[in-house]
Design an enzyme around this catalytic site. Structure first.
Site, PDB file in Angstrom:
ATOM      1  N   ASP A  20      43.997  44.453  35.744  1.00  0.00           N
ATOM      2  CA  ASP A  20      44.114  45.899  35.577  1.00  0.00           C
ATOM      3  C   ASP A  20      44.761  46.244  34.228  1.00  0.00           C
ATOM      4  O   ASP A  20      45.617  45.509  33.734  1.00  0.00           O
ATOM      5  CB  ASP A  20      44.966  46.466  36.715  1.00  0.00           C
ATOM      6  CG  ASP A  20      44.868  47.982  36.798  1.00  0.00           C
ATOM      7  OD1 ASP A  20      43.907  48.549  36.251  1.00  0.00           O
ATOM      8  OD2 ASP A  20      45.765  48.586  37.404  1.00  0.00           O
ATOM      9  N   ARG A  24      43.680  51.653  29.906  1.00  0.00           N
ATOM     10  CA  ARG A  24      44.929  52.192  29.351  1.00  0.00           C
ATOM     11  C   ARG A  24      45.296  51.496  28.044  1.00  0.00           C
ATOM     12  O   ARG A  24      45.827  52.113  27.119  1.00  0.00           O
ATOM     13  CB  ARG A  24      46.055  52.030  30.384  1.00  0.00           C
ATOM     14  CG  ARG A  24      45.994  53.074  31.495  1.00  0.00           C
ATOM     15  CD  ARG A  24      47.010  52.795  32.577  1.00  0.00           C
ATOM     16  NE  ARG A  24      46.607  51.671  33.408  1.00  0.00           N
ATOM     17  CZ  ARG A  24      47.457  50.888  34.075  1.00  0.00           C
ATOM     18  NH1 ARG A  24      48.760  51.069  33.941  1.00  0.00           N
ATOM     19  NH2 ARG A  24      47.015  49.922  34.838  1.00  0.00           N
ATOM     20  N   ARG A  33      37.487  53.429  26.577  1.00  0.00           N
ATOM     21  CA  ARG A  33      37.881  52.445  27.583  1.00  0.00           C
ATOM     22  C   ARG A  33      37.158  51.113  27.407  1.00  0.00           C
ATOM     23  O   ARG A  33      37.725  50.048  27.623  1.00  0.00           O
ATOM     24  CB  ARG A  33      37.601  52.999  28.988  1.00  0.00           C
ATOM     25  CG  ARG A  33      38.500  54.158  29.387  1.00  0.00           C
ATOM     26  CD  ARG A  33      38.072  54.741  30.727  1.00  0.00           C
ATOM     27  NE  ARG A  33      38.014  53.706  31.746  1.00  0.00           N
ATOM     28  CZ  ARG A  33      39.073  53.321  32.453  1.00  0.00           C
ATOM     29  NH1 ARG A  33      40.260  53.860  32.240  1.00  0.00           N
ATOM     30  NH2 ARG A  33      38.940  52.393  33.377  1.00  0.00           N
ATOM     31  N   SER A  65      34.356  46.141  41.037  1.00  0.00           N
ATOM     32  CA  SER A  65      34.360  46.493  42.455  1.00  0.00           C
ATOM     33  C   SER A  65      33.153  47.360  42.805  1.00  0.00           C
ATOM     34  O   SER A  65      32.502  47.933  41.924  1.00  0.00           O
ATOM     35  CB  SER A  65      35.650  47.237  42.816  1.00  0.00           C
ATOM     36  OG  SER A  65      35.621  48.554  42.289  1.00  0.00           O
ATOM     37  N   ASN A  68      33.562  50.690  41.417  1.00  0.00           N
ATOM     38  CA  ASN A  68      33.363  50.850  39.972  1.00  0.00           C
ATOM     39  C   ASN A  68      31.985  51.400  39.627  1.00  0.00           C
ATOM     40  O   ASN A  68      31.785  51.908  38.511  1.00  0.00           O
ATOM     41  CB  ASN A  68      33.571  49.522  39.253  1.00  0.00           C
ATOM     42  CG  ASN A  68      35.018  49.081  39.196  1.00  0.00           C
ATOM     43  OD1 ASN A  68      35.318  47.900  39.067  1.00  0.00           O
ATOM     44  ND2 ASN A  68      35.954  50.018  39.316  1.00  0.00           N
TER      45      ASN A  68
END
Length: 247
Positions: A20, A24, A33, A65, A68
């Protein structure tokens, strides 16, 4: 933490990682991103190398996932193209480290071009024996349990399975992870304190380790930190501490 600090006799057999923080990490640098996902491969490579060096036998990475698929199409397309590039570029790393590649998840949803490259790498690395790297692609636990229950219902309907005979082991044998041991250790980067629909059945007794490190910055030493922390815990599996100590 360094590799020399790790007790090789007490290494987790199976480590799972929720990678993860890519988005960010990119946003902090004023990029889209996808830039974070592109720069995550160094962390993947370092995690694989560190796991092999420690003696870990299974490493499962939560790569994409089922949820996603709800992300912006531009990001999904970028991730699928990145998957092709990553598999192509990292096959040599897997071979050099004697690592076998496998996948779990609803991979039928993966575009044919990406799926073809994956299968090619799986076949190329099939004979490797040091560690199995499992990519969880288009995967979620709720999807996994639902498809397992569908299969069990079909078996029961057709008379091949009696309801009275269904137990925990029965369900386990219908999960996509049936060929792998349950994770001993879960690492989640990015500072979030949740497991995000990942290996819910399998993590009944998994030790959880949360790191504030954003995934693109994850390195060998961070993996060793997590393993060292794991080795300093007492795993009781429902027993008392005294029972474990006296065993």
């Amino acid at each position: 933490m360094k590799l020399e600090d790790i007790d090789k006799s007490r290494v987790p057999q199976h480590v799972a990682i929720i990678m993860d923080g890519n988005g960010r990490w990119a946003q902090k640098q004023a990029h889209k991103r996808i830039f974070g996902h592109q720069n995550a491969m160094t962390a993947v490579r370092q995690a694989v190398e560190a796991a092999v060096a420690c003696g870990v036998k299974y490493l499962t990475l939560y790569t994409f996932s089922t949820e996603n698929w709800n992300r912006p199409q531009e990001e999904i397309d970028g991730l699928m193209e990145l998957l092709i590039k990553a598999v192509r570029d990292e096959t040599k790393t897997l071979m050099d480290n004697n690592v076998r590649l496998q996948t779990i998840g609803d991979t039928a949803r993966i575009p044919e071009k990406s799926r073809s490259k994956l299968l090619e790498c799986i076949e190329t690395t099939a004979g490797n024996t040091a560690m199995t790297l499992v990519l969880a692609l288009s995967y979620s636990s709720r999807w996994e349990v639902a498809q397992a229950l569908r299969s069990i219902c079909v078996e029961a309907r057709d008379g091949r399975l009696l309801p009275a005979d269904i137990n925990e082991e029965t369900l386990r044998n219908y999960l996509v992870t049936k060929d792998y041991p349950d994770p001993d250790l879960l690492i989640r980067t990015g500072g979030e304190l949740r497991i995000s629909n990942f290996l819910l059945w399998q993590m009944a007794y998994t030790e959880l380790y949360f790191s504030d490190q954003l995934w693109p910055d994850f390195r060998h030493e961070d993996f060793y930190d997590a393993v060292y922390d794991f080795q300093n815990r007492q795993r009781r599996f429902g027993k008392t501490g005294d029972q474990v100590t006296q065993a």
